[in-house]
Design an enzyme around this catalytic site. Structure first.
Site, mmCIF file in Angstrom:
data_model
loop_
_atom_site.group_PDB
_atom_site.id
_atom_site.type_symbol
_atom_site.label_atom_id
_atom_site.label_comp_id
_atom_site.label_asym_id
_atom_site.label_seq_id
_atom_site.Cartn_x
_atom_site.Cartn_y
_atom_site.Cartn_z
ATOM 1 N N GLY A 13 1.811 10.722 -4.223
ATOM 2 C CA GLY A 13 1.140 11.101 -2.968
ATOM 3 C C GLY A 13 2.048 12.004 -2.143
ATOM 4 O O GLY A 13 3.238 12.131 -2.420
ATOM 5 N N ARG A 17 2.470 11.040 6.362
ATOM 6 C CA ARG A 17 2.686 10.238 7.575
ATOM 7 C C ARG A 17 4.151 9.821 7.748
ATOM 8 O O ARG A 17 4.544 9.351 8.802
ATOM 9 C CB ARG A 17 1.764 9.000 7.546
ATOM 10 C CG ARG A 17 0.301 9.348 7.774
ATOM 11 C CD ARG A 17 -0.651 8.220 7.374
ATOM 12 N NE ARG A 17 -0.903 8.183 5.925
ATOM 13 C CZ ARG A 17 -1.715 7.333 5.312
ATOM 14 N NH1 ARG A 17 -2.348 6.416 6.017
ATOM 15 N NH2 ARG A 17 -1.889 7.375 4.001
ATOM 16 N N LYS A 24 7.819 10.011 -0.156
ATOM 17 C CA LYS A 24 7.717 8.687 0.483
ATOM 18 C C LYS A 24 8.295 7.579 -0.392
ATOM 19 O O LYS A 24 9.078 6.741 0.085
ATOM 20 C CB LYS A 24 6.254 8.373 0.807
ATOM 21 C CG LYS A 24 6.053 6.948 1.309
ATOM 22 C CD LYS A 24 4.680 6.675 1.870
ATOM 23 C CE LYS A 24 3.614 6.659 0.836
ATOM 24 N NZ LYS A 24 2.295 6.323 1.410
ATOM 25 N N GLY A 78 -5.341 12.811 -4.660
ATOM 26 C CA GLY A 78 -5.903 11.494 -4.436
ATOM 27 C C GLY A 78 -5.576 10.525 -5.569
ATOM 28 O O GLY A 78 -5.155 10.914 -6.663
ATOM 29 N N SER A 100 0.527 0.592 -6.474
ATOM 30 C CA SER A 100 0.889 1.689 -5.576
ATOM 31 C C SER A 100 2.401 1.675 -5.378
ATOM 32 O O SER A 100 2.992 0.625 -5.091
ATOM 33 C CB SER A 100 0.188 1.523 -4.225
ATOM 34 O OG SER A 100 -1.216 1.620 -4.413
HETATM 35 C C1 UD1 Z 1 -4.910 3.523 -0.593
HETATM 36 C C2 UD1 Z 1 -6.329 3.057 -0.893
HETATM 37 C C3 UD1 Z 1 -6.745 2.051 0.182
HETATM 38 C C4 UD1 Z 1 -5.771 0.881 0.209
HETATM 39 C C5 UD1 Z 1 -4.347 1.394 0.400
HETATM 40 C C6 UD1 Z 1 -3.371 0.270 0.221
HETATM 41 C C7 UD1 Z 1 -7.425 4.943 -1.982
HETATM 42 C C8 UD1 Z 1 -8.382 6.052 -1.838
HETATM 43 N N1 UD1 Z 1 -7.228 4.180 -0.910
HETATM 44 O O1 UD1 Z 1 -4.942 4.207 0.646
HETATM 45 O O2 UD1 Z 1 -8.048 1.576 -0.085
HETATM 46 O O3 UD1 Z 1 -6.108 -0.009 1.257
HETATM 47 O O4 UD1 Z 1 -4.024 2.401 -0.580
HETATM 48 O O5 UD1 Z 1 -2.081 0.714 0.514
HETATM 49 O O6 UD1 Z 1 -6.891 4.751 -3.063
HETATM 50 N N2 UD1 Z 1 -0.827 8.746 -4.734
HETATM 51 C C9 UD1 Z 1 -0.659 9.525 -5.871
HETATM 52 N N3 UD1 Z 1 -1.305 10.722 -5.949
HETATM 53 C C10 UD1 Z 1 -2.112 11.181 -4.931
HETATM 54 C C11 UD1 Z 1 -2.289 10.375 -3.804
HETATM 55 C C12 UD1 Z 1 -1.640 9.145 -3.724
HETATM 56 O O7 UD1 Z 1 0.078 9.139 -6.787
HETATM 57 O O8 UD1 Z 1 -2.651 12.282 -5.076
HETATM 58 C C13 UD1 Z 1 -0.066 7.461 -4.641
HETATM 59 C C14 UD1 Z 1 0.851 7.431 -3.435
HETATM 60 O O9 UD1 Z 1 2.145 7.907 -3.771
HETATM 61 C C15 UD1 Z 1 0.849 5.969 -3.056
HETATM 62 C C16 UD1 Z 1 -0.488 5.454 -3.563
HETATM 63 O O10 UD1 Z 1 -0.975 6.415 -4.473
HETATM 64 O O11 UD1 Z 1 1.903 5.265 -3.703
HETATM 65 C C17 UD1 Z 1 -1.483 5.278 -2.421
HETATM 66 O O12 UD1 Z 1 -1.657 6.523 -1.769
HETATM 67 P P1 UD1 Z 1 -1.830 6.624 -0.193
HETATM 68 O O13 UD1 Z 1 -2.098 8.041 0.147
HETATM 69 O O14 UD1 Z 1 -0.735 5.929 0.498
HETATM 70 O O15 UD1 Z 1 -3.191 5.818 -0.003
HETATM 71 P P2 UD1 Z 1 -3.693 5.022 1.261
HETATM 72 O O16 UD1 Z 1 -4.232 5.943 2.243
HETATM 73 O O17 UD1 Z 1 -2.640 4.082 1.709
HETATM 74 CA CA CA Z 2 -0.517 3.743 1.175
#
Ligand code: UD1
Ligand code: CA
Length: 461
Positions: A13, A17, A24, A78, A100
């Site tokens: 991700g 933020r 992150k 995403g 995650s």
């Molecule tokens: C996500 C969930 C949300 C949940 C929350 C818990 C989705 C759409 N939403 O939201 O329902 O409550 O986690 O913490 O999944 N990442 C990638 N590639 C990307 C985007 C993100 O690998 O393109 C990874 C990030 O590094 C992170 C994880 O996925 O470790 C979650 O991404 P983040 O953007 O933090 O999602 P949230 O908005 O927290």
């Molecule tokens: Ca998150």
């Protein structure tokens, strides 16, 4: 648990933020990058394959240093796109747990319990949930009247969401177990949101429409479920991680006189009956033996400290202190320093890249750099090695049992033999043989009757 389990850790991700140029998941929690905490939980849960999804150029793959397999997310944004980046690795893999990388307190027990539920229920997808966290910002779990999961609604932008959704306390932790084939075929149908992202969470409603079995599994440990999206959350999670680490040390026989002011990185080792005083920070790969008294107010990084050592108000980096030595107060031990058994390093002393022999003493106001000090030597106050000639560093050798007078300057390279002495105030530029006295200072001259001569002079304004 030997089982056929593949774990994916999403770590690609943007972490906007965090407002940071560092990815992150590389932000440290008690000295260890967040993603490595998650990796450790996955490994401990018994996964036979752990794949980390990273984005090229962010340094995450490099930080893993070959410990996990890596899939690069180069297409799309995403969490849905993240999982698709590992498609070839999970094709036909049976049960896949998706974690995650921003949930550093995730534990092996929570992962194992979730996967067990998933397998027992023969579910297509199992979603880890909790009601025990502040739900703001998390995806909310919408349940059908019969209690089954209907879908997950994101709440990052809560403004145009209905109040009844925002009132739901049950959140999606971002940790799941899936049947790999069900997951991949559902992901193919996930649409791109207005934000340009494909959400992994959309898989839930797709599987439901297909009539597949969805299960919600409650996390037994709410903090394992907590995610980090900004530095405020990072501080909270780190405080909890620190409390857990200190509690583990305490249960293993270490006393902390002021645990709330102590920090300890993950991986620090401390022996039984050692006491850690207030304001102590233990960092990196530091190891401390048994029965030592460490602190108050000391910062120790990548150092190895023996048993029965006493140390206060000191800063130590990449050095070794053997048993029963005394360090400080106000000492600075720099890389490459080794302090022998029972040796004493006292007040306002800095030592760099030097060996201080067993029982030797450097008690006051000294700089010792690039030196070998023999057993039982005693360096007078303010003995200083001049190790740098402006271009190169040179070594000083001080033999066993040597006694240097106060204010001795040892101009390296120079060798003071065993049991030798130096006179106070000497600048030693030539070797001193064993047992000799090296002295180099102008002879003293006394002016007789001086006080009488100046007695009647008018004081000058
Ligand atoms: C996500 C969930 C949300 C949940 C929350 C818990 C989705 C759409 N939403 O939201 O329902 O409550 O986690 O913490 O999944 N990442 C990638 N590639 C990307 C985007 C993100 O690998 O393109 C990874 C990030 O590094 C992170 C994880 O996925 O470790 C979650 O991404 P983040 O953007 O933090 O999602 P949230 O908005 O927290
Ligand atoms: Ca998150």
């Amino acid at each position: 648990m030997a089982r056929d389990l593949t774990v994916l850790i999403m770590a690609a991700g943007h972490g906007t933020r965090m407002r940071s140029s560092l990815a992150k998941v590389l932000h440290p929690v008690c000295g260890r990058p967040m993603v490595l905490w998650v990796a450790a939980a996955a490994e401990e849960a018994g996964a036979n394959r752990v794949v980390c999804i990273t984005r090229p150029g962010e340094g995450v793959a490099e930080c893993l240093d070959g410990r996990l397999e890596v899939a690069e997310q180069t297409d799309g944004e995403g969490t849905g796109s993240a999982v698709l980046a590992a498609r070839s690795m999970i094709d036909g893999a049976g049960t896949v747990a998706v974690l995650s990388g921003d949930h550093p307190l995730m534990t092996a027990d929570v992962i194992r319990d979730m996967v067990e539920t998933h397998d027992r229920e023969s579910a297509a997808a199992t979603v880890l949930t909790t009601e025990d966290l502040d739900p703001a910002g998390y995806g909310r779990v919408i349940r059908a009247p019969d209690g089954s999961i209907e879908r997950i609604v994101e709440t990052k932008n809560p403004d145009n969401l209905p109040a009844d959704v925002l009132a739901i306390r049950e959140i999606n932790v971002g940790t799941y177990a899936f049947d790999a084939d069900e997951l991949l075929s559902a992901l193919d149908e996930v649409k791109t949101e207005a934000s340009g992202e494909r959400y992994l969470t959309t898989v839930v409603e797709i599987l439901r429409e297909r009539g597949r079995k969805l299960v919600a599994h409650r996390a037994a440990d709410a903090l394992a479920a907590a995610g980090v999206n900004d530095r405020d959350e990072l501080m909270e999670i780190e405080a909890e991680a620190r409390r857990r680490l200190i509690r583990e040390h305490a249960l293993a026989g270490v006393s902390f006189t002021s645990p709330e002011t102590t920090t300890s990185d993950a991986g620090v080792e401390i022996g039984e009956d050692t006491t850690i005083g207030p304001g102590v920070s233990l960092q990196g790969q530091t190891k401390i033996g048994r029965g030592s008294r460490i602190g108050p107010h000391s910062t120790i990084t990548d150092a190895s400290i023996g048993d029965e050592v006493t140390l206060s108000h000191a800063v130590l980096t990449e050095c070794t202190v053997h048993d029963s030595a005394t360090i400080g107060p106000f000492a600075y031990l720099r890389p490459g320093t080794e302090i022998g058994e029972g040796a004493k390093v006292g007040t306002y002393v800095e030592i760099k890249n030097s060996r201080i022999g067993a029982g030797a003493k450097v008690p006051h106001l000294s700089y010792i750099g690039d030196a070998d000090v023999g057993e039982g030597a005693n360096l007078g106050a303010s003995s200083i090695t001049a190790n740098y000639d402006g271009r190169r560093k040179h070594r000083t050798k001080i033999g066993k049992g040597v006694k240097t007078g106060i204010h001795t300057s040892l101009v390296a390279p120079v060798d003071v033999g065993d049991d030798a002495y130096t006179g106070a105030g000497s600048v030693i530029t030539e070797d001193v043989p064993d047992g000799a006295l090296g002295i180099s200072r102008p002879e003293q001259k006394n002016v007789e009757g001086y006080a009488e001569r100046v007695k009647d002079q008018e004081p000058r304004e």
